[in-house]
Design a protein around this motif. Structure first.
Motif, PDB file in Angstrom:
ATOM      1  N   MET A  31     -49.532  -2.539  -7.224  1.00 48.65           N
ATOM      2  CA  MET A  31     -48.422  -1.636  -7.311  1.00 48.65           C
ATOM      3  C   MET A  31     -48.045  -1.436  -8.765  1.00 48.65           C
ATOM      4  O   MET A  31     -48.061  -2.370  -9.542  1.00 48.65           O
ATOM      5  N   ASP A  32     -47.685  -0.227  -9.067  1.00 47.86           N
ATOM      6  CA  ASP A  32     -47.350   0.111 -10.438  1.00 47.86           C
ATOM      7  C   ASP A  32     -45.864  -0.074 -10.684  1.00 47.86           C
ATOM      8  O   ASP A  32     -45.052   0.790 -10.374  1.00 47.86           O
ATOM      9  N   ILE A  33     -45.518  -1.231 -11.240  1.00 44.01           N
ATOM     10  CA  ILE A  33     -44.120  -1.559 -11.492  1.00 44.01           C
ATOM     11  C   ILE A  33     -43.520  -0.653 -12.571  1.00 44.01           C
ATOM     12  O   ILE A  33     -42.323  -0.439 -12.604  1.00 44.01           O
ATOM     13  N   GLU A  34     -44.386  -0.094 -13.423  1.00 45.15           N
ATOM     14  CA  GLU A  34     -43.906   0.809 -14.467  1.00 45.15           C
ATOM     15  C   GLU A  34     -43.166   1.997 -13.863  1.00 45.15           C
ATOM     16  O   GLU A  34     -42.121   2.401 -14.368  1.00 45.15           O
ATOM     17  N   ILE A  35     -43.706   2.559 -12.798  1.00 42.63           N
ATOM     18  CA  ILE A  35     -43.060   3.707 -12.156  1.00 42.63           C
ATOM     19  C   ILE A  35     -41.658   3.327 -11.698  1.00 42.63           C
ATOM     20  O   ILE A  35     -40.704   4.074 -11.901  1.00 42.63           O
ATOM     21  N   LEU A  36     -41.542   2.164 -11.088  1.00 39.42           N
ATOM     22  CA  LEU A  36     -40.242   1.745 -10.548  1.00 39.42           C
ATOM     23  C   LEU A  36     -39.199   1.580 -11.645  1.00 39.42           C
ATOM     24  O   LEU A  36     -38.052   2.016 -11.491  1.00 39.42           O
ATOM     25  N   ILE A  37     -39.600   0.971 -12.740  1.00 38.56           N
ATOM     26  CA  ILE A  37     -38.654   0.741 -13.845  1.00 38.56           C
ATOM     27  C   ILE A  37     -38.297   2.066 -14.515  1.00 38.56           C
ATOM     28  O   ILE A  37     -37.124   2.380 -14.718  1.00 38.56           O
ATOM     29  N   LEU A  38     -39.319   2.843 -14.847  1.00 40.18           N
ATOM     30  CA  LEU A  38     -39.062   4.114 -15.531  1.00 40.18           C
ATOM     31  C   LEU A  38     -38.268   5.081 -14.653  1.00 40.18           C
ATOM     32  O   LEU A  38     -37.422   5.819 -15.159  1.00 40.18           O
ATOM     33  N   ALA A  39     -38.516   5.068 -13.353  1.00 38.47           N
ATOM     34  CA  ALA A  39     -37.763   5.946 -12.446  1.00 38.47           C
ATOM     35  C   ALA A  39     -36.275   5.626 -12.496  1.00 38.47           C
ATOM     36  O   ALA A  39     -35.435   6.533 -12.434  1.00 38.47           O
ATOM     37  N   GLN A  40     -35.949   4.356 -12.594  1.00 37.88           N
ATOM     38  CA  GLN A  40     -34.541   3.977 -12.707  1.00 37.88           C
ATOM     39  C   GLN A  40     -33.926   4.547 -13.978  1.00 37.88           C
ATOM     40  O   GLN A  40     -32.806   5.046 -13.968  1.00 37.88           O
ATOM     41  N   LEU A  41     -34.682   4.490 -15.060  1.00 37.36           N
ATOM     42  CA  LEU A  41     -34.164   4.974 -16.343  1.00 37.36           C
ATOM     43  C   LEU A  41     -34.155   6.501 -16.416  1.00 37.36           C
ATOM     44  O   LEU A  41     -33.388   7.074 -17.182  1.00 37.36           O
ATOM     45  N   MET A  42     -34.978   7.152 -15.591  1.00 37.65           N
ATOM     46  CA  MET A  42     -34.949   8.619 -15.519  1.00 37.65           C
ATOM     47  C   MET A  42     -33.593   9.080 -14.972  1.00 37.65           C
ATOM     48  O   MET A  42     -33.172  10.201 -15.222  1.00 37.65           O
ATOM     49  N   GLN A  43     -32.918   8.218 -14.251  1.00 37.60           N
ATOM     50  CA  GLN A  43     -31.619   8.554 -13.658  1.00 37.60           C
ATOM     51  C   GLN A  43     -30.456   8.249 -14.601  1.00 37.60           C
ATOM     52  O   GLN A  43     -29.313   8.523 -14.265  1.00 37.60           O
ATOM     53  N   GLY A  44     -30.775   7.644 -15.745  1.00 39.21           N
ATOM     54  CA  GLY A  44     -29.740   7.345 -16.730  1.00 39.21           C
ATOM     55  C   GLY A  44     -29.891   5.938 -17.265  1.00 39.21           C
ATOM     56  O   GLY A  44     -30.599   5.111 -16.696  1.00 39.21           O
ATOM     57  N   PRO A  45     -29.228   5.641 -18.399  1.00 40.67           N
ATOM     58  CA  PRO A  45     -29.311   4.313 -19.003  1.00 40.67           C
ATOM     59  C   PRO A  45     -28.795   3.237 -18.043  1.00 40.67           C
ATOM     60  O   PRO A  45     -27.849   3.462 -17.290  1.00 40.67           O
ATOM     61  N   LYS A  46     -29.453   2.081 -18.106  1.00 39.00           N
ATOM     62  CA  LYS A  46     -29.061   0.966 -17.231  1.00 39.00           C
ATOM     63  C   LYS A  46     -29.358  -0.350 -17.937  1.00 39.00           C
ATOM     64  O   LYS A  46     -30.267  -0.444 -18.752  1.00 39.00           O
ATOM     65  N   HIS A  47     -28.622  -1.376 -17.543  1.00 42.33           N
ATOM     66  CA  HIS A  47     -28.929  -2.724 -18.021  1.00 42.33           C
ATOM     67  C   HIS A  47     -29.959  -3.331 -17.061  1.00 42.33           C
ATOM     68  O   HIS A  47     -30.166  -2.831 -15.942  1.00 42.33           O
ATOM     69  N   GLY A  48     -30.595  -4.395 -17.487  1.00 42.79           N
ATOM     70  CA  GLY A  48     -31.694  -4.985 -16.726  1.00 42.79           C
ATOM     71  C   GLY A  48     -31.355  -5.361 -15.301  1.00 42.79           C
ATOM     72  O   GLY A  48     -32.115  -5.074 -14.373  1.00 42.79           O
ATOM     73  N   TYR A  49     -30.212  -6.010 -15.108  1.00 42.43           N
ATOM     74  CA  TYR A  49     -29.843  -6.432 -13.755  1.00 42.43           C
ATOM     75  C   TYR A  49     -29.689  -5.221 -12.831  1.00 42.43           C
ATOM     76  O   TYR A  49     -30.083  -5.250 -11.676  1.00 42.43           O
ATOM     77  N   GLU A  50     -29.110  -4.146 -13.351  1.00 41.36           N
ATOM     78  CA  GLU A  50     -28.925  -2.934 -12.551  1.00 41.36           C
ATOM     79  C   GLU A  50     -30.273  -2.316 -12.168  1.00 41.36           C
ATOM     80  O   GLU A  50     -30.455  -1.868 -11.032  1.00 41.36           O
ATOM     81  N   ILE A  51     -31.218  -2.316 -13.099  1.00 41.13           N
ATOM     82  CA  ILE A  51     -32.565  -1.808 -12.811  1.00 41.13           C
ATOM     83  C   ILE A  51     -33.183  -2.617 -11.681  1.00 41.13           C
ATOM     84  O   ILE A  51     -33.681  -2.068 -10.697  1.00 41.13           O
ATOM     85  N   LYS A  52     -33.129  -3.932 -11.825  1.00 39.32           N
ATOM     86  CA  LYS A  52     -33.714  -4.823 -10.813  1.00 39.32           C
ATOM     87  C   LYS A  52     -33.037  -4.642  -9.461  1.00 39.32           C
ATOM     88  O   LYS A  52     -33.710  -4.493  -8.437  1.00 39.32           O
ATOM     89  N   LYS A  53     -31.727  -4.621  -9.442  1.00 40.51           N
ATOM     90  CA  LYS A  53     -30.965  -4.477  -8.199  1.00 40.51           C
ATOM     91  C   LYS A  53     -31.318  -3.161  -7.498  1.00 40.51           C
ATOM     92  O   LYS A  53     -31.535  -3.132  -6.286  1.00 40.51           O
ATOM     93  N   ASN A  54     -31.412  -2.074  -8.255  1.00 43.17           N
ATOM     94  CA  ASN A  54     -31.732  -0.769  -7.667  1.00 43.17           C
ATOM     95  C   ASN A  54     -33.153  -0.724  -7.114  1.00 43.17           C
ATOM     96  O   ASN A  54     -33.390  -0.159  -6.050  1.00 43.17           O
ATOM     97  N   ILE A  55     -34.100  -1.321  -7.824  1.00 44.30           N
ATOM     98  CA  ILE A  55     -35.483  -1.349  -7.352  1.00 44.30           C
ATOM     99  C   ILE A  55     -35.574  -2.149  -6.058  1.00 44.30           C
ATOM    100  O   ILE A  55     -36.227  -1.735  -5.104  1.00 44.30           O
ATOM    101  N   LEU A  56     -34.919  -3.288  -6.021  1.00 41.23           N
ATOM    102  CA  LEU A  56     -34.930  -4.102  -4.802  1.00 41.23           C
ATOM    103  C   LEU A  56     -34.319  -3.336  -3.629  1.00 41.23           C
ATOM    104  O   LEU A  56     -34.814  -3.409  -2.505  1.00 41.23           O
ATOM    105  N   PHE A  57     -33.280  -2.572  -3.898  1.00 36.05           N
ATOM    106  CA  PHE A  57     -32.642  -1.788  -2.839  1.00 36.05           C
ATOM    107  C   PHE A  57     -33.558  -0.658  -2.367  1.00 36.05           C
ATOM    108  O   PHE A  57     -33.773  -0.487  -1.168  1.00 36.05           O
ATOM    109  N   VAL A  58     -34.114   0.098  -3.310  1.00 36.29           N
ATOM    110  CA  VAL A  58     -34.966   1.241  -2.961  1.00 36.29           C
ATOM    111  C   VAL A  58     -36.216   0.798  -2.215  1.00 36.29           C
ATOM    112  O   VAL A  58     -36.598   1.387  -1.210  1.00 36.29           O
ATOM    113  N   MET A  59     -36.848  -0.264  -2.677  1.00 31.62           N
ATOM    114  CA  MET A  59     -38.123  -0.689  -2.093  1.00 31.62           C
ATOM    115  C   MET A  59     -37.945  -1.692  -0.955  1.00 31.62           C
ATOM    116  O   MET A  59     -38.897  -1.992  -0.253  1.00 31.62           O
ATOM    117  N   ASN A  60     -36.741  -2.237  -0.797  1.00 29.48           N
ATOM    118  CA  ASN A  60     -36.464  -3.191   0.279  1.00 29.48           C
ATOM    119  C   ASN A  60     -37.500  -4.319   0.325  1.00 29.48           C
ATOM    120  O   ASN A  60     -38.036  -4.651   1.376  1.00 29.48           O
TER     121      ASN A  60
END
Length: 179
Positions: free
Chosen positions: A1-30
């Motif tokens: 799996m390409d983790i780069e897409i997941l991280i960059l997609a979060q940042l495409m939605q606006g600036p975020k701190h690391g915990y927020e990126i991780k939390k959102n990815i975990l939520f989106v991908m379940n």
């Protein structure tokens, strides 16, 4: 799996701190195993070194300062290149299909058609394999799987085919846009 897409997609939605990126990815991908601090922060550092993200310090009253990451033009281009580059073999993997589906709105129409076409072919192949399997096993009491699994799989295939067909129709009905 390409983790780069997941991280960059979060940042495409606006600036975020690391915990927020991780939390959102975990939520989106379940999926709790998809990302952790040991995979996230080295990637963010690598992205920063490659000019794909910028990092700023955010001061917090009564708490430690934290880094906020924002995507750069280079990062945005890498994201678009990565999300639009896939093969049928890649889309056969449910996680990769889910990633592309999660960020479907960030793809252009040509890529959407290709994605849906690849996945429809894969689902139709699954359906053919399931049909062959049911004929080869027949009414034997020594089934290689339970009838519940067979009907579940058959139902999931039908639902996915319906969804993909609906998405293709929505694309066809969508007014043409100039990219």
């Amino acid at each position: 799996m390409d983790i780069e897409i997941l991280i960059l997609a979060q940042l495409m939605q606006g600036p975020k701190h690391g915990y927020e990126i991780k939390k959102n990815i975990l939520f989106v991908m379940n999926n709790k195993k998809i990302i952790n601090n040991n995979s996230l922060y080295p990637k963010l550092k690598q992205f920063e070194e490659r000019g794909m993200v910028s990092k700023t310090m955010e001061e917090q009253e009564g708490r430690p300062n934290r880094h906020v990451y924002a995507i750069t033009a280079i990062g945005s281009q890498v994201f678009h290149d990565t999300i639009n580059r896939f093969t049928p073999e890649l889309i056969e993997m449910d996680d990769e299909w889910s990633i592309r589906l999660a960020y479907y709105n960030l793809m252009n129409d040509e890529t959407r058609y290709r994605l849906l076409d690849y996945r429809m072919t894969i689902v139709q192949d699954k359906e053919k394999r399931l049909e062959k399997l049911s004929h080869s096993v027949g009414e034997s009491k020594y089934l290689m799987y339970s009838s519940e699994l067979y009907f579940y799989t058959q139902n999931m295939i039908e639902k996915e085919k319906e969804l993909i067909s609906e998405m293709i129709e929505q694309l066809k009905d969508k007014p043409a846009t100039i990219d």
